[in-house]
Design a protein around this motif. Sequence first.
Motif, PDB file in Angstrom:
ATOM      1  N   ILE A 139     -16.309 -29.744  83.881  1.00  0.00           N
ATOM      2  CA  ILE A 139     -16.583 -31.025  84.541  1.00  0.00           C
ATOM      3  C   ILE A 139     -15.666 -32.107  83.981  1.00  0.00           C
ATOM      4  O   ILE A 139     -15.059 -32.881  84.728  1.00  0.00           O
ATOM      5  CB  ILE A 139     -18.059 -31.430  84.340  1.00  0.00           C
ATOM      6  N   ARG A 140     -15.564 -32.132  82.660  1.00  0.00           N
ATOM      7  CA  ARG A 140     -14.708 -33.152  82.041  1.00  0.00           C
ATOM      8  C   ARG A 140     -13.267 -32.980  82.493  1.00  0.00           C
ATOM      9  O   ARG A 140     -12.570 -33.957  82.750  1.00  0.00           O
ATOM     10  CB  ARG A 140     -14.798 -33.067  80.526  1.00  0.00           C
ATOM     11  N   SER A 141     -12.815 -31.737  82.602  1.00  0.00           N
ATOM     12  CA  SER A 141     -11.446 -31.483  83.011  1.00  0.00           C
ATOM     13  C   SER A 141     -11.174 -32.025  84.404  1.00  0.00           C
ATOM     14  O   SER A 141     -10.103 -32.574  84.684  1.00  0.00           O
ATOM     15  CB  SER A 141     -11.154 -29.977  82.968  1.00  0.00           C
ATOM     16  N   GLU A 142     -12.150 -31.900  85.294  1.00  0.00           N
ATOM     17  CA  GLU A 142     -11.976 -32.382  86.663  1.00  0.00           C
ATOM     18  C   GLU A 142     -11.769 -33.893  86.706  1.00  0.00           C
ATOM     19  O   GLU A 142     -11.020 -34.400  87.529  1.00  0.00           O
ATOM     20  CB  GLU A 142     -13.189 -31.993  87.504  1.00  0.00           C
TER      21      GLU A 142
ATOM     22  N   LEU B 180     -24.251 -42.045  96.561  1.00  0.00           N
ATOM     23  CA  LEU B 180     -24.041 -43.277  95.814  1.00  0.00           C
ATOM     24  C   LEU B 180     -22.573 -43.458  95.442  1.00  0.00           C
ATOM     25  O   LEU B 180     -22.044 -44.583  95.439  1.00  0.00           O
ATOM     26  CB  LEU B 180     -24.904 -43.247  94.544  1.00  0.00           C
ATOM     27  N   LEU B 181     -21.883 -42.351  95.160  1.00  0.00           N
ATOM     28  CA  LEU B 181     -20.500 -42.411  94.689  1.00  0.00           C
ATOM     29  C   LEU B 181     -19.476 -42.457  95.811  1.00  0.00           C
ATOM     30  O   LEU B 181     -18.283 -42.607  95.553  1.00  0.00           O
ATOM     31  CB  LEU B 181     -20.216 -41.202  93.798  1.00  0.00           C
TER      32      LEU B 181
ATOM     33  N   ARG C  58     -23.871 -37.014  85.113  1.00  0.00           N
ATOM     34  CA  ARG C  58     -24.480 -37.685  86.262  1.00  0.00           C
ATOM     35  C   ARG C  58     -23.554 -37.711  87.469  1.00  0.00           C
ATOM     36  O   ARG C  58     -24.007 -37.685  88.605  1.00  0.00           O
ATOM     37  CB  ARG C  58     -24.870 -39.115  85.876  1.00  0.00           C
ATOM     38  N   LEU C  59     -22.250 -37.779  87.221  1.00  0.00           N
ATOM     39  CA  LEU C  59     -21.300 -37.797  88.336  1.00  0.00           C
ATOM     40  C   LEU C  59     -21.298 -36.488  89.104  1.00  0.00           C
ATOM     41  O   LEU C  59     -20.895 -36.450  90.271  1.00  0.00           O
ATOM     42  CB  LEU C  59     -19.886 -38.085  87.810  1.00  0.00           C
ATOM     43  N   GLN C  60     -21.745 -35.412  88.466  1.00  0.00           N
ATOM     44  CA  GLN C  60     -21.755 -34.106  89.110  1.00  0.00           C
ATOM     45  C   GLN C  60     -23.066 -33.807  89.838  1.00  0.00           C
ATOM     46  O   GLN C  60     -23.138 -32.837  90.590  1.00  0.00           O
ATOM     47  CB  GLN C  60     -21.503 -33.003  88.071  1.00  0.00           C
ATOM     48  N   LEU C  61     -24.083 -34.626  89.637  1.00  0.00           N
ATOM     49  CA  LEU C  61     -25.373 -34.355  90.276  1.00  0.00           C
ATOM     50  C   LEU C  61     -25.306 -34.602  91.774  1.00  0.00           C
ATOM     51  O   LEU C  61     -24.809 -35.638  92.237  1.00  0.00           O
ATOM     52  CB  LEU C  61     -26.458 -35.240  89.650  1.00  0.00           C
ATOM     53  N   ARG C  62     -25.824 -33.652  92.527  1.00  0.00           N
ATOM     54  CA  ARG C  62     -25.795 -33.762  93.983  1.00  0.00           C
ATOM     55  C   ARG C  62     -26.498 -35.035  94.459  1.00  0.00           C
ATOM     56  O   ARG C  62     -26.094 -35.668  95.442  1.00  0.00           O
ATOM     57  CB  ARG C  62     -26.445 -32.524  94.606  1.00  0.00           C
ATOM     58  N   GLN C  63     -27.555 -35.425  93.774  1.00  0.00           N
ATOM     59  CA  GLN C  63     -28.341 -36.580  94.197  1.00  0.00           C
ATOM     60  C   GLN C  63     -27.553 -37.883  94.124  1.00  0.00           C
ATOM     61  O   GLN C  63     -27.931 -38.887  94.741  1.00  0.00           O
ATOM     62  CB  GLN C  63     -29.589 -36.706  93.323  1.00  0.00           C
TER      63      GLN C  63
END
Length: 387
Positions: free
Chosen positions: A127-130, A196-197, A187-192
Amino acid sequence: MLIRELMNLDTLSSFQLISGENGADRSIKDVVLLEYESLSHESPDHYREDLIVTTLQDAKDDPQALYAIVDRLIQLGAAGLAYKSTYYTDLPEAVVELSNRQSFPIFRFDGMYMEDVILYIADLMRIRSEFSIYEEPLFRILQGTAEGYGIEFLCARMNPNRQKFMNAAYVHSPDLTYDWVTSLLHRLQLRQNQELLAGYRFLQFRRGFFIISNHTEELSLSKIADSISALLEKLNCDLSRLCIGVGRLYRKSSDFDCVIREAFDALLYAIYQKRHSIVYPQMMLYQTILPLVRDKSTRQSMTLRFQKLREYDQESGNGVLMATLKAYTELNYDLRATASLLGQHPNTIRYRLKKICELTASPVESDHALFLMGEFMRMDNLSASIF
């Protein structure tokens, strides 16, 4: 990813740092199970920068063997060790001393399967790499050396949803030890949070994020700053511990470097002023000073001036000019406060400041030289602390 990022994760709440705390800023390249037979591997890159996960089964009845394992992992350049408390609860004192001496972090955990630990950390690193894939070109933009990439190309890659106007904010904590990046990445990876993003692009840079937004019409920068604050609040970020710098809106993709630089400079000014958010026009004269910190020619010129002061300090044997300039700057050019801090008469400080100007500026420039050198030094140190 750094070792210290594992220390504040809810999912790894059972992780307890046993020793080697001074190695918390070691980088983790991968997370792997320990293969004992591979400890004799001669490859210089075997286990290098890896976080090793193990039960220490092969050393369960032999503390000396455990010492040898840890010593070998240190020789191989491993990032750290995480062991499940199946066979060892506390480590032998000799192992703890070795770990502390070599700044080699060792964690103990229980209540989790080793495979789950590896999968979770590996997923977190992915995730961090992305989000951090553009750290190098962002660094080049901020250093003014991104021409080889092509600014328009970088704009297309980093801001693929560009509309009529584009803008960037840079968010960072003034407390450089505060780790908020890891939890936000999750949190940026959460579908929910995906709805919002929508419309925003998060680009990680060091321990902060550039947040790029696009607009069909020209909005006020204060409104954009408020919307960024609201977004971070909805992502459960502690706004009281963050600063936000907001750059101006731009239309041309060839100005994307200005989009990034202005957001970064505004963030530095927000930290300096101890304010939650700053929009670029509020920086006043610092709109000129901060670009000078990046300018190669200016840096060379300032380096020579500071070197003159250091040489004078060394030759005179009293080492006072650089210390006086530093104190005078940090006390916002208050002569009496500087004299009080350094335990000197104000006339002594006046003499030192006059000597600084004689060594670094012409008589015409002397009224401005102290401020210019002081702010260059202050902003350069602040910028370097983030880089």
